[in-house]
Design an enzyme around this catalytic site. Sequence first.
Site, PDB file in Angstrom:
ATOM      1  N   ASP A 105     -33.830  75.657  77.312  1.00 49.10           N
ATOM      2  CA  ASP A 105     -33.367  77.048  77.437  1.00 49.10           C
ATOM      3  C   ASP A 105     -31.851  77.218  77.515  1.00 49.10           C
ATOM      4  O   ASP A 105     -31.365  78.237  78.022  1.00 49.10           O
ATOM      5  CB  ASP A 105     -33.995  77.714  78.666  1.00 49.10           C
ATOM      6  CG  ASP A 105     -35.494  77.926  78.505  1.00 49.10           C
ATOM      7  OD1 ASP A 105     -35.991  77.836  77.373  1.00 49.10           O
ATOM      8  OD2 ASP A 105     -36.171  78.166  79.530  1.00 49.10           O
TER       9      ASP A 105
ATOM     10  N   HIS B 107     -33.540  48.422  81.862  1.00 49.84           N
ATOM     11  CA  HIS B 107     -33.220  49.098  80.605  1.00 49.84           C
ATOM     12  C   HIS B 107     -31.999  50.013  80.746  1.00 49.84           C
ATOM     13  O   HIS B 107     -31.661  50.764  79.830  1.00 49.84           O
ATOM     14  CB  HIS B 107     -34.452  49.907  80.159  1.00 49.84           C
ATOM     15  CG  HIS B 107     -34.436  50.340  78.738  1.00 49.84           C
ATOM     16  ND1 HIS B 107     -34.415  51.660  78.360  1.00 49.84           N
ATOM     17  CD2 HIS B 107     -34.448  49.631  77.583  1.00 49.84           C
ATOM     18  CE1 HIS B 107     -34.417  51.756  77.051  1.00 49.84           C
ATOM     19  NE2 HIS B 107     -34.426  50.549  76.545  1.00 49.84           N
TER      20      HIS B 107
ATOM     21  N   HIS C 237     -31.914  57.227  67.977  1.00 51.75           N
ATOM     22  CA  HIS C 237     -32.178  56.531  69.230  1.00 51.75           C
ATOM     23  C   HIS C 237     -31.783  57.374  70.439  1.00 51.75           C
ATOM     24  O   HIS C 237     -31.842  56.909  71.576  1.00 51.75           O
ATOM     25  CB  HIS C 237     -31.405  55.200  69.223  1.00 51.75           C
ATOM     26  CG  HIS C 237     -31.811  54.228  70.270  1.00 51.75           C
ATOM     27  ND1 HIS C 237     -31.024  53.946  71.377  1.00 51.75           N
ATOM     28  CD2 HIS C 237     -32.911  53.450  70.401  1.00 51.75           C
ATOM     29  CE1 HIS C 237     -31.613  53.034  72.123  1.00 51.75           C
ATOM     30  NE2 HIS C 237     -32.767  52.720  71.558  1.00 51.75           N
TER      31      HIS C 237
ATOM     32  N   ASP D  30     -13.190  51.455  87.977  1.00 51.53           N
ATOM     33  CA  ASP D  30     -12.369  51.884  89.126  1.00 51.53           C
ATOM     34  C   ASP D  30     -13.005  53.002  89.938  1.00 51.53           C
ATOM     35  O   ASP D  30     -12.328  53.663  90.734  1.00 51.53           O
ATOM     36  CB  ASP D  30     -10.979  52.345  88.657  1.00 51.53           C
ATOM     37  CG  ASP D  30     -10.134  51.183  88.147  1.00 51.53           C
ATOM     38  OD1 ASP D  30     -10.459  50.025  88.478  1.00 51.53           O
ATOM     39  OD2 ASP D  30      -9.153  51.435  87.417  1.00 51.53           O
TER      40      ASP D  30
ATOM     41  N   LYS E 191     -28.106  51.365  80.985  1.00 54.67           N
ATOM     42  CA  LYS E 191     -26.815  51.108  80.347  1.00 54.67           C
ATOM     43  C   LYS E 191     -25.767  51.887  81.134  1.00 54.67           C
ATOM     44  O   LYS E 191     -25.610  53.102  80.954  1.00 54.67           O
ATOM     45  CB  LYS E 191     -26.795  51.562  78.884  1.00 54.67           C
ATOM     46  CG  LYS E 191     -27.804  50.844  77.986  1.00 54.67           C
ATOM     47  CD  LYS E 191     -29.039  51.650  77.784  1.00 54.67           C
ATOM     48  CE  LYS E 191     -30.006  50.938  76.857  1.00 54.67           C
ATOM     49  NZ  LYS E 191     -31.342  51.555  76.868  1.00 54.67           N
TER      50      LYS E 191
ATOM     51  N   LYS F  13     -31.841  59.873  73.547  1.00 58.82           N
ATOM     52  CA  LYS F  13     -32.866  60.186  74.557  1.00 58.82           C
ATOM     53  C   LYS F  13     -32.399  61.444  75.288  1.00 58.82           C
ATOM     54  O   LYS F  13     -31.750  61.363  76.339  1.00 58.82           O
ATOM     55  CB  LYS F  13     -33.020  58.999  75.507  1.00 58.82           C
ATOM     56  CG  LYS F  13     -33.284  57.671  74.767  1.00 58.82           C
ATOM     57  CD  LYS F  13     -32.805  56.500  75.586  1.00 58.82           C
ATOM     58  CE  LYS F  13     -32.597  55.244  74.775  1.00 58.82           C
ATOM     59  NZ  LYS F  13     -33.702  54.773  74.014  1.00 58.82           N
TER      60      LYS F  13
END
Length: 484
Positions: A409, A225, A402, A232, A227, A404
């Site tokens: 604090d 899952h 979507h 370079d 991404k 995440k």
Amino acid sequence: MSWLQIIVFVVIVLYVLTVASVVFNVILENRNPVRTLAWIIVLVTVPLLGFIFYLYFGVNYRKIKMFSMKGLGDMKWLQYMSEDQKQLIKKSEFLQKRESIEVRKLMTLLLNNSKALLTRFNRVEVLHNGEETFPALFRAMENARKFIHLEYYIIDEGRLAARLKDILLRKAREGVEVRIIYDDVGSWGLSKEFIRELRKAGVQIYPFLPVRFHHLANKANYRNHRKIAVVDGEVGFVGGLNIADRYVDGVPGIGAWRDTHLRVEGEVVTSLQVVFLIDWYFVRQELLLNKNEYLPYIQAEGHVLVQTVTSGPDSDWASIQQSYFTLINMAKRYVFISTPYFMPGETTLNSLKTAAMSGVDVRLLLPHKSDSWLTNWCTRSYVEELLEAGVKIYWYQKGINHSKVIIVDGNVASVGTANMDLRSFEQNFEVSLIIYDRDVVKELAMDFIKDLRVSTDEAIRRWKFRSKREKIFESVARLFAPVL
């Protein structure tokens, strides 16, 4: 007794012995007693179906080391550890502040559970939605001189994928090395022609854990899952966005796609590169970790402290779940959480309720409409007990949220690919960046507050009076939480 009866008898005996051995193994795994009893009941009461379900959903691959890359990972981290990380954590100037004890505990945890090196000389840019992410990603690839490494759960053919392909074909012909890992389930619709055209130009593109029907039981449930993009060894990208048009156009009937991605420079890029190269070894059995040209370890002018946390069936610990749990528990004033899918498990759920009941301002941002009706109903099943504990819940109204993100604090934040659900915690291969920088965390917090302005808050009085039909749907959906 006829031959047919003998064959049936032998088959039944063998099957009973097989189920008995599976039940015995389930007991020996020392899982949560409730889950152990649940699997035993399923295996005994619906033997054939239960056995298939256990092979598909129940085998603890982290424990049996089916995906183990531990030796390879240890070799790399030891080789590129430039100094004693524990001493660095202990002496870091950042840790001289009042919150140093809790932050030091988190840093040490991540070093121990996923060998997450504390990188110091970094620049982190927050990218908002596909409108900012894809131009930045494509621009970085256009400037590539040596290599482009991409790892995505979803590559879905359309305008974005066509643009990506054009860039990669051109860069490959210029002599740039291009390697791509795509998840075989997430990118199920990727055509053979798309792959063939890239390979013809010299692009190395391969699926992660290809699924065929005879392997379905032990591979379909464990997906990559992540991404990740590394160009370079100098620029990296990580976050919630895959390569698909819906991440720019939105979803018909639901609305725009809200997401958070990061562009990073500096030492942290090497950490992302290592994640990719370990996965590449897993896919192709080609060891590139010992080649310096792929790990330049460049220091950026910025001074943002970052740790790269990974988890999956190949890790000894549920590292990202532990990081989420620790982030929630270390909060003194507030913890803001944005997640598209919320099926947290008892440990994380209790940490949220405990924090709220202790006076911490706990805010949970969820999508009002989801791209998965079953996960949406399951998410709703947790709302009432959270509201009763004092957690503030908001429904994002401007499309699909979507992102995440966890913010604590104003000091620490997590941004990555993992949802707050059991699949991300226990089954998927995931990656997150833990960021220790007030300026970056402040920007993420401001984005969260902006999202709250286009959201509606939920009230316990109103929620308790939802229909009986909704309550039934929620309860039934929650039964599927471990497999969603």
